[in-house]
Design an enzyme around this catalytic site. Structure first.
Site, PDB file in Angstrom:
ATOM      1  N   VAL A  62      40.923  50.465  24.382  1.00 16.76           N
ATOM      2  CA  VAL A  62      40.751  50.075  25.497  1.00 16.76           C
ATOM      3  C   VAL A  62      42.076  48.916  26.092  1.00 16.76           C
ATOM      4  O   VAL A  62      42.441  48.593  25.383  1.00 16.76           O
ATOM      5  CB  VAL A  62      39.156  49.513  25.599  1.00 16.76           C
ATOM      6  CG1 VAL A  62      40.149  47.543  24.560  1.00 16.76           C
ATOM      7  CG2 VAL A  62      38.418  48.797  26.767  1.00 16.76           C
ATOM      8  N   SER A  63      41.779  49.227  27.329  1.00 18.41           N
ATOM      9  CA  SER A  63      42.756  48.585  28.497  1.00 18.41           C
ATOM     10  C   SER A  63      42.556  46.954  28.863  1.00 18.41           C
ATOM     11  O   SER A  63      41.054  47.087  28.556  1.00 18.41           O
ATOM     12  CB  SER A  63      43.068  48.867  29.974  1.00 18.41           C
ATOM     13  OG  SER A  63      42.161  49.191  30.406  1.00 18.41           O
ATOM     14  N   THR A  64      43.245  46.376  29.193  1.00 18.42           N
ATOM     15  CA  THR A  64      42.460  44.962  28.973  1.00 18.42           C
ATOM     16  C   THR A  64      41.169  44.925  30.135  1.00 18.42           C
ATOM     17  O   THR A  64      40.807  44.119  30.023  1.00 18.42           O
ATOM     18  CB  THR A  64      43.870  44.358  29.723  1.00 18.42           C
ATOM     19  OG1 THR A  64      44.926  44.121  28.759  1.00 18.42           O
ATOM     20  CG2 THR A  64      44.056  41.876  30.047  1.00 18.42           C
ATOM     21  N   GLU A  77      39.243  46.764  30.983  1.00 21.07           N
ATOM     22  CA  GLU A  77      38.162  47.624  30.322  1.00 21.07           C
ATOM     23  C   GLU A  77      37.576  46.526  28.820  1.00 21.07           C
ATOM     24  O   GLU A  77      35.776  46.925  28.440  1.00 21.07           O
ATOM     25  CB  GLU A  77      38.213  48.606  29.656  1.00 21.07           C
ATOM     26  CG  GLU A  77      39.052  49.761  30.535  1.00 21.07           C
ATOM     27  CD  GLU A  77      39.479  51.090  30.352  1.00 21.07           C
ATOM     28  OE1 GLU A  77      39.236  51.967  31.253  1.00 21.07           O
ATOM     29  OE2 GLU A  77      40.123  51.084  28.929  1.00 21.07           O
TER      30      GLU A  77
END
Length: 239
Positions: A15-17, A19
């Site tokens: 997961v990106s920051t 998301e």
């Protein structure tokens, strides 16, 4: 090791920051779905590998969790890689297809459980590999469209003197608008004059430093800084 000889699987979640609070994309949500899939598919989960706050722009080898996954594959500790979607694992279509082709050759199956509208897919069959190729191409197309939309939005903001990040030299923010700053505009005029006089980017940076002029953040001048200023269509139009 022949493909399918082992049922040992690694679950990979990323997961990106931005998301991390998005419903259905959080690490916990991904893990729940992937664990259920592995149970139904008869796969033995021997590792759950997490990359939290990591952008899809990085290759697997550049991510802490991704590097661990690749090492497990290299050591033949897993023969199945299970992820939610293609973009959880790979940076772009070329990266996906080349990596999965290499994994296939080494007897490693890739499983995606949310594929084109919620379908599951694995690379054990020719049909699965073909569909994966199609999905990778469409995923890349969507990323390219998103990138173009971002560029168009930035161009619109510049043309209408709307604020964007970072605030360029020569302007200050006034709410959502950009307002010219006389002191910084004077520096831009100097830069353009030196460039028109035939000075190199490095020579301009050196002269600005010698004159005691400051950058937007008060730091040092570099050729790259000058290039960015001249490339900004708020400041400069080659002609």
């Amino acid at each position: 090791m022949a493909k399918g000889f082992s049922n040992k699987a690694a679950i990979y979640i990323r997961v990106s920051t931005s998301e991390q609070v998005t419903e259905g994309v959080s690490l916990d949500a991904q893990l729940a779905k992937l664990t259920t899939y592995c149970q139904q598919a008869g796969l033995e989960v021997v590792a759950v590998i997490r990359d939290e706050g990591v952008s899809a722009g990085k290759l697997l080898i550049q991510r802490e969790g991704g590097a661990k996954l690749l090492e497990m594959i290299h050591r033949k500790e897993v023969t199945h890689v299970v992820a939610l979607k293609l973009d959880r694992l790979f940076r772009n279509a070329g990266d996906a297809l080349s990596t999965i082709d290499r994994w296939d050759g080494g007897g490693v199956t890739t499983h995606l459980i949310d594929f084109m509208g919620g379908q599951t897919l694995d690379t054990r069959s020719p049909m699965g590999r073909m569909m994966l190729g199609i999905a990778a191409t469409f995923a890349q197309f969507e990323r390219d469209l998103c990138g173009q939309r971002t560029k168009d939005a930035l161009r619109h903001k510049k043309q209408n003197r709307q604020a964007y990040s970072p605030t360029p030299l020569g302007y200050v923010r006034d709410g959502s608008n950009l307002v010219a700053n006389a002191t910084e505009q004077a520096i831009i005029t100097v830069i353009k004059s030196l460039r028109l006089a035939g000075k190199s980017l490095r020579a301009i940076a050196t002269e600005l430093t010698q004159r005691g002029l400051k950058t937007k953040r008060g730091g040092s001048w570099y050729a790259s800084t000058i290039k960015a200023i001249l490339s900004n269509d708020l400041h400069y139009s080659p002609g």
